[in-house]
Design a protein around this motif. Structure first.
Motif, PDB file in Angstrom:
ATOM      1  N   TRP A 273       0.843  -1.195   0.000  1.00  0.00           N
ATOM      2  CA  TRP A 273       0.000   0.000   0.000  1.00  0.00           C
ATOM      3  C   TRP A 273       0.881   1.249   0.000  1.00  0.00           C
ATOM      4  CZ3 TRP A 273      -0.944  -4.369   2.953  1.00  0.00           C
ATOM      5  CH2 TRP A 273      -2.095  -5.073   2.596  1.00  0.00           C
TER       6      TRP A 273
ATOM      7  N   HIS B 155      -6.771   1.705   1.543  1.00  0.00           N
ATOM      8  CA  HIS B 155      -7.788   0.670   1.287  1.00  0.00           C
ATOM      9  C   HIS B 155      -8.931   0.892   2.283  1.00  0.00           C
ATOM     10  CE1 HIS B 155      -5.400  -2.256   4.188  1.00  0.00           C
ATOM     11  NE2 HIS B 155      -5.469  -1.038   4.646  1.00  0.00           N
TER      12      HIS B 155
ATOM     13  N   SER C  43     -10.055  -1.398   4.254  1.00  0.00           N
ATOM     14  CA  SER C  43      -9.953  -2.381   5.340  1.00  0.00           C
ATOM     15  C   SER C  43      -9.950  -1.798   6.762  1.00  0.00           C
ATOM     16  CB  SER C  43      -8.730  -3.268   5.128  1.00  0.00           C
ATOM     17  OG  SER C  43      -8.858  -3.961   3.913  1.00  0.00           O
TER      18      SER C  43
ATOM     19  N   ARG D  25      -3.685   6.042  -3.225  1.00  0.00           N
ATOM     20  CA  ARG D  25      -2.345   5.433  -3.146  1.00  0.00           C
ATOM     21  C   ARG D  25      -1.318   6.298  -3.854  1.00  0.00           C
ATOM     22  NH1 ARG D  25      -3.569  -1.066  -3.609  1.00  0.00           N
ATOM     23  NH2 ARG D  25      -5.153  -0.991  -1.990  1.00  0.00           N
TER      24      ARG D  25
ATOM     25  N   GLN E  31     -13.139   1.412  -3.442  1.00  0.00           N
ATOM     26  CA  GLN E  31     -13.192  -0.001  -3.059  1.00  0.00           C
ATOM     27  C   GLN E  31     -14.497  -0.257  -2.333  1.00  0.00           C
ATOM     28  OE1 GLN E  31      -9.865  -1.053  -0.530  1.00  0.00           O
ATOM     29  NE2 GLN E  31      -8.688  -1.824  -2.262  1.00  0.00           N
TER      30      GLN E  31
ATOM     31  N   GLU F 262     -15.484  -2.779   0.844  1.00  0.00           N
ATOM     32  CA  GLU F 262     -14.976  -3.730   1.817  1.00  0.00           C
ATOM     33  C   GLU F 262     -16.148  -4.562   2.311  1.00  0.00           C
ATOM     34  OE1 GLU F 262     -11.762  -3.406   2.432  1.00  0.00           O
ATOM     35  OE2 GLU F 262     -11.517  -4.946   3.956  1.00  0.00           O
TER      36      GLU F 262
ATOM     37  N   PHE G 168      -2.594 -11.450   2.328  1.00  0.00           N
ATOM     38  CA  PHE G 168      -2.870 -10.158   2.959  1.00  0.00           C
ATOM     39  C   PHE G 168      -2.673 -10.381   4.446  1.00  0.00           C
ATOM     40  CE2 PHE G 168      -5.602 -10.565  -0.765  1.00  0.00           C
ATOM     41  CZ  PHE G 168      -5.307  -9.396  -1.464  1.00  0.00           C
TER      42      PHE G 168
ATOM     43  N   VAL H 198      -5.694 -11.472   6.818  1.00  0.00           N
ATOM     44  CA  VAL H 198      -6.513 -12.674   6.628  1.00  0.00           C
ATOM     45  C   VAL H 198      -5.628 -13.921   6.592  1.00  0.00           C
ATOM     46  CG1 VAL H 198      -8.506 -11.642   5.452  1.00  0.00           C
ATOM     47  CG2 VAL H 198      -6.489 -12.273   4.121  1.00  0.00           C
TER      48      VAL H 198
ATOM     49  N   ALA I  77      -9.634 -11.565  -0.696  1.00  0.00           N
ATOM     50  CA  ALA I  77     -10.546 -12.023   0.356  1.00  0.00           C
ATOM     51  C   ALA I  77      -9.802 -12.968   1.292  1.00  0.00           C
ATOM     52  CB  ALA I  77     -11.744 -12.730  -0.267  1.00  0.00           C
TER      53      ALA I  77
ATOM     54  N   GLY J 287     -12.302  -7.402  -0.263  1.00  0.00           N
ATOM     55  CA  GLY J 287     -12.214  -6.024  -0.734  1.00  0.00           C
ATOM     56  C   GLY J 287     -12.088  -6.027  -2.246  1.00  0.00           C
TER      57      GLY J 287
HETATM   58  N1  PHE Z   1      -7.518  -4.372   1.449  1.00  0.00           N
HETATM   59  C1  PHE Z   1      -7.055  -5.262   0.421  1.00  0.00           C
HETATM   60  C2  PHE Z   1      -6.448  -4.410  -0.717  1.00  0.00           C
HETATM   61  O1  PHE Z   1      -6.569  -3.242  -0.698  1.00  0.00           O
HETATM   62  C3  PHE Z   1      -8.145  -6.114  -0.113  1.00  0.00           C
HETATM   63  C4  PHE Z   1      -8.639  -7.131   0.892  1.00  0.00           C
HETATM   64  C5  PHE Z   1      -9.675  -6.814   1.744  1.00  0.00           C
HETATM   65  C6  PHE Z   1      -8.060  -8.390   0.977  1.00  0.00           C
HETATM   66  C7  PHE Z   1     -10.132  -7.742   2.664  1.00  0.00           C
HETATM   67  C8  PHE Z   1      -8.519  -9.309   1.875  1.00  0.00           C
HETATM   68  C9  PHE Z   1      -9.536  -8.995   2.712  1.00  0.00           C
HETATM   69  O2  PHE Z   1      -5.823  -4.921  -1.618  1.00  0.00           O
END
Ligand code: PHE
Length: 334
Positions: free
Chosen positions: A156, A175, A177, A201, A215, A217, A255, A258, A279, A303
């Motif tokens: 990011w 993001h 998230s 970004r 995005q 989420e 990620f 997760v 995801a 996301g």
């Molecule tokens: N936040 C992640 C991104 O910007 C996407 C994501 C969200 C991945 C939730 C996993 C779970 O790339």
């Protein structure tokens, strides 16, 4: 002297007769130049007697001045009446003319896609939330299991916001998230939400990258939520947006927030797989960070890029089209 007086009389009559028949502003202007202009007939007349004896000159002068005044008044009233008749003419409305089209605005394709996605998830039982675009580092990274100096932060490319007094370490959220954390901190499970919004970004732009984009989420937290729940929910979502025939594929991805992480690609229309979203199952560390016991609760998060979804759906190959405000592009989405 008599000849001069006669000439003046004739000039006056001639001028008065001519202007009476003039209809256009252009002709009236020519008339004015001809009689009252700097090199017009009246000033020519003044010139002609400038060497006379003063007595005669005075008499002729005052006569000529009267004529000049008379012609000026004629000119004024003629132009006034002309303007009036102009207005009357434009008052006439020709009902047989075609109307002036009034093109109404429309919702931007990004917003249309966002609304469509929200409605789809709403049908699947999700609530819709929104969150701040300026986030603290804590929510954007730390609580999502991305500590300072962790190499994963490189994913990011962040735009940092200048510290304001005591308020430090702010970022334009890279993001959506961080909203996972905010939602879990403020709500008891069961949680089923989607959060659409703008992200930023620090990145060079190209056909598939913009420095700002949208995005959505998603977060589901409850007891006994497993990976197949995630797959079936996201697959069902893809079928709502892209059509019944859509196929979905899940592959491993990483990620930090997760575990296991996945990438979902879809296949619709053409025979190519296009990545739609990231995801995965919410990481136990993230659950701990918000005070949820990972032995009791589990859940999944995802996301996806809204422009990306629209690009796949409508076959757009340049993300910058969304921000160029080109009417030819936008009107296709009316
Ligand atoms: N936040 C992640 C991104 O910007 C996407 C994501 C969200 C991945 C939730 C996993 C779970 O790339």
């Amino acid at each position: 002297m008599n000849t001069n007086k006669t000439y003046l009389e004739k000039l006056k009559l001639e001028a008065a007769n001519t202007i009476e028949n003039l209809l256009s502003a252009e002709d009236i202007e020519t008339w004015r130049i001809n009689y009252l202009g700097r090199k017009g007939k009246i000033s020519e007349f003044f010139q002609s007697f400038k060497d006379m004896k003063s007595e005669e000159r005075n008499e002729l002068g005052s006569l000529a001045n009267n004529v000049k005044k008379f012609l000026e008044e004629l000119y004024d009233s003629k132009t006034k009446s002309l303007n009036k008749s102009d207005i009357q003419e434009s008052d006439f409305f020709d009902y047989s003319l075609p109307g002036t089209p009034n093109s109404a605005g429309s919702i931007h394709p990004t917003n249309q896609m966002m609304q469509e996605i929200c409605i789809a998830f709403n049908k699947l039982g999700f609530n819709i939330y929104e969150g701040p675009e300026i986030e603290s580092e804590k929510y954007a990274f730390d609580k999502l299991n991305i500590p300072t100096n962790h190499p994963a932060r490189d994913i990011w490319d962040t735009i940092w916001v200048k510290d304001v007094g005591d308020i430090k370490s702010l970022v334009l959220r890279p993001h959506t998230s961080p909203m996972q954390i905010r939602i879990m901190e403020n709500n008891e499970p069961p949680i089923r939400v989607v959060i659409p919004g703008k992200c930023y970004r620090y990145e060079a732009t190209d056909n598939t990258h913009e420095w700002h984009f949208h995005q959505i989420e998603g977060l589901v937290i409850d007891k006994n939520i497993n990976f197949s729940n995630m797959k079936s929910t996201l697959f069902e979502f893809a079928r709502i947006i892209f059509g019944e025939e859509t196929k979905a594929r899940f592959r491993c991805d990483f990620f930090p927030f997760v575990e296991p992480g996945a990438e979902m690609s879809i296949n619709f229309k053409e025979n190519t797989w296009l990545e739609l979203m990231g995801a995965g199952m919410v990481h136990p560390k993230v659950l701990n960070n918000v005070g949820l016991d990972p032995n009791i609760y589990s859940g999944f998060a995802f996301g996806l890029g809204i422009e990306r979804a629209a690009m796949i759906k409508y076959g757009i190959n340049n993300i910058r089209d969304f921000y160029a405000n080109d009417y030819q592009f936008l009107k296709q989405f009316k």
